[in-house]
Design an enzyme around this catalytic site. Structure first.
Site, PDB file in Angstrom:
ATOM      1  CB  SER A  40      -1.114  -0.344   0.700  1.00 32.62           C
ATOM      2  OG  SER A  40      -1.103   1.361   1.641  1.00 32.62           O
TER       3      SER A  40
ATOM      4  CE1 TYR B 236      -4.303  -0.723   5.018  1.00 31.42           C
ATOM      5  CE2 TYR B 236      -3.258   1.555   4.382  1.00 31.42           C
ATOM      6  CZ  TYR B 236      -3.285  -0.246   4.705  1.00 31.42           C
ATOM      7  OH  TYR B 236      -4.184  -0.200   2.798  1.00 31.42           O
TER       8      TYR B 236
END
Length: 204
Positions: free
Chosen positions: A151, A164
């Site tokens: 990501s 995250y």
């Protein structure tokens, strides 16, 4: 000339006879990976944790395509064992896409240990478990490709996404280190990154 170019493309990228396993297969990214693999001739094992979403993902693929769906949670050892067995019974896995992932957007001061553990288990621990379980099949074949869905959070800081980003940063480093280690076994490991995608994050 155009036909010749297309034939060359098919020869270069053909996956005829290959078996591809996609975790997080009921999400948009996983489903997209399955579509590409099928177009290139692979058989696909599509894994996801929510029956409704997995059924919908399968229905979106060509009806006559060679697709096996496996329902379960990538963080569940029993499900991982089932994936190994299904892959083995179909000749062993050649390609693995780890696209399972989720997020809980919370400031550092509000995040809980449970939040941290949940994100770590989904985004990192499950990828490690599935990869470790399936790599022996690739080693036996002397061939394998693993793609981990990283990501933007793997590489840059993100406000309210520190937990995250920690898990995705770990996934990026796992990808780098595994690529070095498994190259000796002729199994390649790459990272792909999504920016913003519209998908069901927790229901893979």
């Amino acid at each position: 000339a155009e036909d010749g170019e297309f034939t060359m493309f098919e020869e270069l990228f053909s996956l005829q006879g290959k078996v591809a396993l996609v975790t997080g297969g009921s999400g948009a990214i996983g489903q997209g990976a399955a579509e590409v693999f099928l177009e290139l001739g692979a058989r696909v094992i599509l894994a996801g944790r929510t029956e409704e979403h997995l059924t919908a993902a399968r229905a979106a693929l060509p009806e006559d395509a060679e697709v096996i769906t496996v329902l379960g949670d990538a963080g569940d050892p029993a499900h991982v064992r089932e994936l190994v067995e299904v892959a083995e019974s179909n000749g062993g896995v050649d390609l693995l896409v780890n696209s399972v992932g989720t997020n809980r957007r919370k400031p550092i001061l509000e995040a809980t240990p449970e939040d941290r553990e949940f994100l770590w288990q989904v985004n990192m621990a499950s990828v490690w478990a599935v990869t470790q379980a399936l790599v022996p099949q690739m080693v036996e074949k002397g061939y394998g490709k693993i793609i981990n869905m990283c990501s933007i959070g793997s590489f840059v800081g993100l406000e309210f996404k520190t937990m995250y980003a920690i898990t995705k940063g770990a996934l990026a480093q796992h990808t780098r280190s595994a690529a070095v280690e498994l190259a000796q076994q002729r199994a390649g490991v790459q990272a792909a990154g999504d920016g913003l995608s519209v998908e069901r994050r927790a229901g893979k």
